[in-house]
Design an enzyme around this catalytic site. Structure first.
Site, mmCIF file in Angstrom:
data_model
loop_
_atom_site.group_PDB
_atom_site.id
_atom_site.type_symbol
_atom_site.label_atom_id
_atom_site.label_comp_id
_atom_site.label_asym_id
_atom_site.label_seq_id
_atom_site.Cartn_x
_atom_site.Cartn_y
_atom_site.Cartn_z
ATOM 1 N N ARG A 95 49.713 10.760 47.636
ATOM 2 C CA ARG A 95 48.797 10.143 48.601
ATOM 3 C C ARG A 95 47.447 10.848 48.589
ATOM 4 O O ARG A 95 46.408 10.206 48.683
ATOM 5 C CB ARG A 95 49.406 10.167 50.012
ATOM 6 C CG ARG A 95 50.516 9.148 50.197
ATOM 7 C CD ARG A 95 51.061 9.162 51.598
ATOM 8 N NE ARG A 95 50.032 8.906 52.593
ATOM 9 C CZ ARG A 95 50.190 9.219 53.879
ATOM 10 N NH1 ARG A 95 51.304 9.797 54.305
ATOM 11 N NH2 ARG A 95 49.228 8.969 54.745
ATOM 12 N N HIS A 144 46.558 13.160 64.041
ATOM 13 C CA HIS A 144 47.720 13.337 63.151
ATOM 14 C C HIS A 144 47.418 14.283 61.982
ATOM 15 O O HIS A 144 48.125 14.268 60.966
ATOM 16 C CB HIS A 144 48.194 11.972 62.627
ATOM 17 C CG HIS A 144 48.707 11.087 63.715
ATOM 18 N ND1 HIS A 144 48.843 9.722 63.552
ATOM 19 C CD2 HIS A 144 49.091 11.349 64.980
ATOM 20 C CE1 HIS A 144 49.304 9.194 64.681
ATOM 21 N NE2 HIS A 144 49.461 10.149 65.559
ATOM 22 N N THR A 213 44.753 -0.579 64.225
ATOM 23 C CA THR A 213 46.020 0.085 64.518
ATOM 24 C C THR A 213 47.032 -0.923 65.068
ATOM 25 O O THR A 213 46.661 -1.842 65.804
ATOM 26 C CB THR A 213 45.861 1.257 65.505
ATOM 27 O OG1 THR A 213 47.126 1.865 65.720
ATOM 28 C CG2 THR A 213 45.264 0.816 66.841
ATOM 29 N N PRO A 239 42.745 -7.965 62.183
ATOM 30 C CA PRO A 239 42.986 -9.347 61.735
ATOM 31 C C PRO A 239 44.280 -9.924 62.306
ATOM 32 O O PRO A 239 44.466 -11.142 62.298
ATOM 33 C CB PRO A 239 43.068 -9.229 60.218
ATOM 34 C CG PRO A 239 43.278 -7.797 59.915
ATOM 35 C CD PRO A 239 42.775 -7.015 61.090
HETATM 36 N N1 APR Z 1 40.689 -4.139 59.346
HETATM 37 C C1 APR Z 1 41.246 -3.905 60.569
HETATM 38 N N2 APR Z 1 42.587 -3.833 60.773
HETATM 39 C C2 APR Z 1 43.389 -4.037 59.713
HETATM 40 C C3 APR Z 1 42.887 -4.304 58.416
HETATM 41 C C4 APR Z 1 41.470 -4.355 58.261
HETATM 42 N N3 APR Z 1 40.903 -4.583 57.090
HETATM 43 N N4 APR Z 1 43.953 -4.468 57.569
HETATM 44 C C5 APR Z 1 45.085 -4.298 58.328
HETATM 45 N N5 APR Z 1 44.743 -4.046 59.611
HETATM 46 C C6 APR Z 1 45.622 -3.789 60.746
HETATM 47 C C7 APR Z 1 47.016 -4.378 60.670
HETATM 48 O O1 APR Z 1 47.034 -5.696 61.189
HETATM 49 C C8 APR Z 1 47.827 -3.431 61.556
HETATM 50 O O2 APR Z 1 47.814 -3.874 62.907
HETATM 51 O O3 APR Z 1 45.812 -2.395 60.803
HETATM 52 C C9 APR Z 1 47.046 -2.107 61.459
HETATM 53 C C10 APR Z 1 47.739 -1.009 60.680
HETATM 54 O O4 APR Z 1 48.884 -0.637 61.399
HETATM 55 P P1 APR Z 1 49.842 0.526 60.856
HETATM 56 O O5 APR Z 1 50.083 0.317 59.425
HETATM 57 O O6 APR Z 1 50.998 0.579 61.779
HETATM 58 O O7 APR Z 1 48.942 1.844 60.988
HETATM 59 P P2 APR Z 1 48.647 2.743 62.280
HETATM 60 O O8 APR Z 1 48.594 1.925 63.516
HETATM 61 O O9 APR Z 1 47.485 3.560 61.954
HETATM 62 O O10 APR Z 1 49.964 3.657 62.322
HETATM 63 C C11 APR Z 1 50.020 4.681 63.285
HETATM 64 O O11 APR Z 1 51.983 5.565 62.270
HETATM 65 O O12 APR Z 1 53.114 5.904 60.356
HETATM 66 C C12 APR Z 1 52.411 6.535 61.334
HETATM 67 O O13 APR Z 1 51.190 8.550 61.177
HETATM 68 C C13 APR Z 1 51.148 7.220 60.800
HETATM 69 O O14 APR Z 1 48.982 7.374 61.848
HETATM 70 C C14 APR Z 1 50.019 6.496 61.512
HETATM 71 C C15 APR Z 1 50.691 5.909 62.721
#
Ligand code: APR
Length: 268
Positions: A95, A144, A213, A239
């Site tokens: 990563r 994190h 998120t 989105p």
């Molecule tokens: N712009 C905005 N949002 C987006 C885009 C984009 N181009 N592409 C995807 N998304 C959104 C998705 O719809 C989803 O809701 O980003 C979000 C990503 O969610 P996760 O993959 O769950 O990531 P995150 O919320 O950061 O996860 C939280 O979980 O696994 C742990 O430590 C890790 O920090 C992370 C935490």
């Protein structure tokens, strides 16, 4: 507070289910613009979605998400590291290479720009990729940790330089314990200072932008509700709908790299 939230089957919901019209990212509500223009303190909470347009996988997107391809229980918990440290070390090294070749996108750059425009700004990120700093954000609050750093698994001291032997996990030069990525694994406590700073920003901000998120991992996912209870306006930029969408004052359905620069430009 410990990091929780290992879940793999998030069901996608559409904006229509919350009875919200899908707003064009280019026609912002006048009240939203007025609120941003008059805000004394803006906070932004970001997740993996803001780095998606930089080519970094998110965690929970159905096909492409890291947790759709890898099991977090095997790679992102203290017990996984105890069981198979080399597997965990190699996965983070893989990563780290991706992060090293990625570049901040227009979404990261827009937040750095917004920071320069408002009296007070706090950027709270769940991301470990360091792209906010590379986009010019002054001091993001890293809830994190950061994948570009490693630390001693016993003493917790961050190690600047290390050489990874091919067949083993590198060791701390001081105490001989294994080195590990300076990130917060599930079940681990978040860094106290970062959490206190994020909590303070949520309590004092006038507007909180919640960008990219899934709002499923706590305690980060509790910050928008705290901000709202403290009187802030909540703006979700994503989105896809999330558990936060129904509570948000404004929902901007679009990619962060498109919506954020347009939103910041609309403040002129
Ligand atoms: N712009 C905005 N949002 C987006 C885009 C984009 N181009 N592409 C995807 N998304 C959104 C998705 O719809 C989803 O809701 O980003 C979000 C990503 O969610 P996760 O993959 O769950 O990531 P995150 O919320 O950061 O996860 C939280 O979980 O696994 C742990 O430590 C890790 O920090 C992370 C935490």
């Amino acid at each position: 507070m410990r990091k929780t939230g290992i879940r793999r089957d998030a069901r996608r919901v559409t904006a229509r289910e919350f009875g919200m019209a899908t707003p064009s990212p280019f026609a912002f509500d006048g009240n939203l613009i007025a609120a941003l223009r008059s805000a004394r303190f803006i906070a932004a909470l970001t997740g993996a979605g803001i780095s998606a347009e930089s080519g970094l996988a998110t965690f929970r997107d159905a096909q492409t998400g890291l947790w759709a391809r890898f099991d977090p229980r095997e790679l992102a918990t203290p017990s996984a590291f105890a069981r198979n440290p080399k597997l965990v070390w190699d996965w983070y090294a893989w990563r780290r290479e991706h992060v090293a070749t990625a570049r901040p996108n227009a979404g990261h750059v827009a937040l750095a720009e917004l920071e320069r425009r408002v009296p007070e700004f706090a950027l709270i990120t769940q991301n470990v990729d360091g792209l906010h700093q590379r986009a010019g954000s002054r001091s993001p609050i890293e809830l994190h940790g950061n994948i570009t750093r490693v630390k001693c698994s016993r003493e917790g001291t961050v190690v600047e330089r290390w050489t990874a032997p091919r067949d083993a996990v590198p060791r701390c030069a001081h105490c001989g314990a294994m080195l590990r990525p300076d990130v917060v694994w599930f079940e681990e406590m978040l860094p106290e200072q970062a959490l206190a700073a994020a909590d303070d920003a949520a309590r004092r901000c006038n507007v909180m932008l919640v960008v990219g998120t899934s709002a499923e991992v706590y305690p980060a996912a509790a910050l928008p509700a705290l901000a709202r209870r403290s009187g802030a306006i909540i703006v979700e930029i994503n989105p896809n709908a999330t558990p936060l969408s129904a509570a948000a004052d404004y929902v901007l359905r679009g990619a962060a790299g498109v919506v954020l620069p347009t939103l910041v430009a609309a403040l002129d």
